[in-house]
Design a protein around this motif. Structure first.
Motif, PDB file in Angstrom:
ATOM      1  N   VAL A  39       0.851  -1.183   0.000  1.00 35.77           N
ATOM      2  CA  VAL A  39       0.000   0.000   0.000  1.00 35.77           C
ATOM      3  C   VAL A  39       0.888   1.235   0.000  1.00 35.77           C
ATOM      4  O   VAL A  39       1.855   1.317   0.751  1.00 35.77           O
ATOM      5  N   ASN A  40       0.561   2.203  -0.861  1.00 35.11           N
ATOM      6  CA  ASN A  40       1.293   3.463  -0.925  1.00 35.11           C
ATOM      7  C   ASN A  40       0.706   4.405   0.128  1.00 35.11           C
ATOM      8  O   ASN A  40      -0.281   5.099  -0.120  1.00 35.11           O
ATOM      9  N   HIS A  41       1.314   4.434   1.304  1.00 36.62           N
ATOM     10  CA  HIS A  41       0.792   5.225   2.417  1.00 36.62           C
ATOM     11  C   HIS A  41       0.900   6.721   2.160  1.00 36.62           C
ATOM     12  O   HIS A  41       0.067   7.492   2.654  1.00 36.62           O
ATOM     13  N   ILE A  42       1.896   7.128   1.411  1.00 37.40           N
ATOM     14  CA  ILE A  42       2.040   8.558   1.111  1.00 37.40           C
ATOM     15  C   ILE A  42       0.872   9.023   0.245  1.00 37.40           C
ATOM     16  O   ILE A  42       0.276  10.070   0.499  1.00 37.40           O
ATOM     17  N   LYS A  43       0.528   8.246  -0.768  1.00 40.46           N
ATOM     18  CA  LYS A  43      -0.595   8.596  -1.634  1.00 40.46           C
ATOM     19  C   LYS A  43      -1.898   8.641  -0.835  1.00 40.46           C
ATOM     20  O   LYS A  43      -2.688   9.577  -0.983  1.00 40.46           O
ATOM     21  N   ILE A  44      -2.109   7.663   0.016  1.00 43.26           N
ATOM     22  CA  ILE A  44      -3.327   7.643   0.827  1.00 43.26           C
ATOM     23  C   ILE A  44      -3.359   8.851   1.755  1.00 43.26           C
ATOM     24  O   ILE A  44      -4.405   9.478   1.941  1.00 43.26           O
ATOM     25  N   LEU A  96      -6.107  11.764   1.704  1.00 42.94           N
ATOM     26  CA  LEU A  96      -6.872  12.033   2.918  1.00 42.94           C
ATOM     27  C   LEU A  96      -6.856  13.522   3.265  1.00 42.94           C
ATOM     28  O   LEU A  96      -7.896  14.101   3.596  1.00 42.94           O
ATOM     29  N   VAL A  97      -5.685  14.139   3.168  1.00 43.54           N
ATOM     30  CA  VAL A  97      -5.589  15.577   3.462  1.00 43.54           C
ATOM     31  C   VAL A  97      -6.445  16.385   2.486  1.00 43.54           C
ATOM     32  O   VAL A  97      -7.188  17.285   2.886  1.00 43.54           O
ATOM     33  N   ILE A  98      -6.369  16.044   1.202  1.00 43.13           N
ATOM     34  CA  ILE A  98      -7.182  16.747   0.204  1.00 43.13           C
ATOM     35  C   ILE A  98      -8.664  16.498   0.464  1.00 43.13           C
ATOM     36  O   ILE A  98      -9.491  17.414   0.401  1.00 43.13           O
ATOM     37  N   GLY A  99      -9.023  15.258   0.787  1.00 36.91           N
ATOM     38  CA  GLY A  99     -10.413  14.927   1.090  1.00 36.91           C
ATOM     39  C   GLY A  99     -10.943  15.684   2.300  1.00 36.91           C
ATOM     40  O   GLY A  99     -12.092  16.140   2.303  1.00 36.91           O
ATOM     41  N   LEU A 100     -10.111  15.844   3.311  1.00 40.64           N
ATOM     42  CA  LEU A 100     -10.525  16.623   4.480  1.00 40.64           C
ATOM     43  C   LEU A 100     -10.696  18.098   4.130  1.00 40.64           C
ATOM     44  O   LEU A 100     -11.601  18.762   4.648  1.00 40.64           O
ATOM     45  N   CYS A 101      -9.842  18.616   3.234  1.00 37.98           N
ATOM     46  CA  CYS A 101     -10.006  20.001   2.773  1.00 37.98           C
ATOM     47  C   CYS A 101     -11.334  20.176   2.037  1.00 37.98           C
ATOM     48  O   CYS A 101     -12.040  21.173   2.249  1.00 37.98           O
ATOM     49  N   VAL A 102     -11.671  19.214   1.192  1.00 39.07           N
ATOM     50  CA  VAL A 102     -12.954  19.263   0.474  1.00 39.07           C
ATOM     51  C   VAL A 102     -14.103  19.236   1.480  1.00 39.07           C
ATOM     52  O   VAL A 102     -15.061  20.011   1.371  1.00 39.07           O
ATOM     53  N   PHE A 103     -14.011  18.366   2.471  1.00 37.20           N
ATOM     54  CA  PHE A 103     -15.059  18.241   3.477  1.00 37.20           C
ATOM     55  C   PHE A 103     -15.229  19.544   4.262  1.00 37.20           C
ATOM     56  O   PHE A 103     -16.356  20.007   4.465  1.00 37.20           O
ATOM     57  N   VAL A 104     -14.132  20.131   4.688  1.00 38.87           N
ATOM     58  CA  VAL A 104     -14.205  21.357   5.495  1.00 38.87           C
ATOM     59  C   VAL A 104     -14.764  22.523   4.677  1.00 38.87           C
ATOM     60  O   VAL A 104     -15.616  23.279   5.160  1.00 38.87           O
ATOM     61  N   THR A 105     -14.320  22.656   3.429  1.00 37.73           N
ATOM     62  CA  THR A 105     -14.844  23.755   2.608  1.00 37.73           C
ATOM     63  C   THR A 105     -16.330  23.563   2.323  1.00 37.73           C
ATOM     64  O   THR A 105     -17.098  24.527   2.335  1.00 37.73           O
ATOM     65  N   VAL A 134      -5.150  13.051  -8.533  1.00 33.61           N
ATOM     66  CA  VAL A 134      -4.129  12.343  -7.756  1.00 33.61           C
ATOM     67  C   VAL A 134      -4.373  10.839  -7.817  1.00 33.61           C
ATOM     68  O   VAL A 134      -3.454  10.050  -8.027  1.00 33.61           O
ATOM     69  N   ALA A 135      -5.623  10.429  -7.678  1.00 35.12           N
ATOM     70  CA  ALA A 135      -5.954   9.002  -7.716  1.00 35.12           C
ATOM     71  C   ALA A 135      -5.616   8.377  -9.064  1.00 35.12           C
ATOM     72  O   ALA A 135      -5.103   7.260  -9.127  1.00 35.12           O
ATOM     73  N   VAL A 136      -5.882   9.113 -10.128  1.00 37.59           N
ATOM     74  CA  VAL A 136      -5.695   8.554 -11.470  1.00 37.59           C
ATOM     75  C   VAL A 136      -4.249   8.636 -11.933  1.00 37.59           C
ATOM     76  O   VAL A 136      -3.710   7.684 -12.511  1.00 37.59           O
ATOM     77  N   LEU A 137      -3.600   9.752 -11.685  1.00 33.77           N
ATOM     78  CA  LEU A 137      -2.269   9.984 -12.244  1.00 33.77           C
ATOM     79  C   LEU A 137      -1.123   9.454 -11.391  1.00 33.77           C
ATOM     80  O   LEU A 137      -0.049   9.182 -11.908  1.00 33.77           O
ATOM     81  N   TRP A 138      -1.319   9.314 -10.094  1.00 38.46           N
ATOM     82  CA  TRP A 138      -0.264   8.817  -9.203  1.00 38.46           C
ATOM     83  C   TRP A 138      -0.362   7.302  -9.153  1.00 38.46           C
ATOM     84  O   TRP A 138      -1.053   6.742  -8.319  1.00 38.46           O
ATOM     85  N   GLN A 139       0.340   6.653 -10.046  1.00 38.84           N
ATOM     86  CA  GLN A 139       0.314   5.199 -10.131  1.00 38.84           C
ATOM     87  C   GLN A 139       1.670   4.625  -9.778  1.00 38.84           C
ATOM     88  O   GLN A 139       2.705   5.228 -10.050  1.00 38.84           O
ATOM     89  N   ASP A 140       1.676   3.450  -9.186  1.00 36.46           N
ATOM     90  CA  ASP A 140       2.905   2.727  -8.875  1.00 36.46           C
ATOM     91  C   ASP A 140       3.135   1.691  -9.973  1.00 36.46           C
ATOM     92  O   ASP A 140       2.349   0.761 -10.126  1.00 36.46           O
ATOM     93  N   TYR A 141       4.182   1.891 -10.709  1.00 38.67           N
ATOM     94  CA  TYR A 141       4.481   0.976 -11.815  1.00 38.67           C
ATOM     95  C   TYR A 141       5.671   0.093 -11.518  1.00 38.67           C
ATOM     96  O   TYR A 141       6.372  -0.336 -12.397  1.00 38.67           O
TER      97      TYR A 141
END
Length: 119
Positions: free
Chosen positions: A61-66, A70-79, A111-118
């Motif tokens: 699991v890519n913990h940095i990506k998650i 999560l930080v971006i998702g919390l920003c969306v939620f707060v706004t 971020v979800a689509v473009l940040w891929q682990d190859y």
């Protein structure tokens, strides 16, 4: 378990579509609609469930990506929360707040689509 994961992914995608779609639909007169508000709840909850399911799996699991998502998702939620509070009080929602909600949701999708682990 694959069916449960697929359902949660579907909820995540529908929630993201509600946020970004509502943003684009009200782009000229920006506001945060109820569908966007519910979309933030769905996107955040389903994202946390998907992260938990990924941790239970055998793949790395890519913990940095998650963490970034999560930080971006919390920003969306707060706004969205701040905008809905203004809307419920009858106050106008600022353009920046409405665009931050939709724009950050779009960034989260990218971020979800473009940040891929190859590896």
């Amino acid at each position: 378990m694959a069916v449960v994961t697929a359902i949660i992914i579907a909820i995540h995608i529908i929630s993201a579509a509600a946020i970004v779609g509502g943003w684009l639909a009200h782009f000229k007169n920006p506001t945060v609609t109820k569908s966007q508000w519910y979309g933030t709840w769905g996107m955040l909850a389903s994202g946390l469930l998907l992260a938990g399911l990924a941790e239970m799996g055998d793949d790395p699991v890519n913990h940095i990506k998650i963490g970034v998502k999560l930080v971006i998702g919390l920003c969306v939620f707060v706004t969205a929360l701040l905008a809905r509070r203004k809307e419920n009080k009858g106050e106008p929602v600022s353009t920046g707040l409405a665009h931050a909600t939709g724009g950050m949701a779009l960034v989260n999708i990218l971020v979800a689509v473009l940040w891929q682990d190859y590896s």
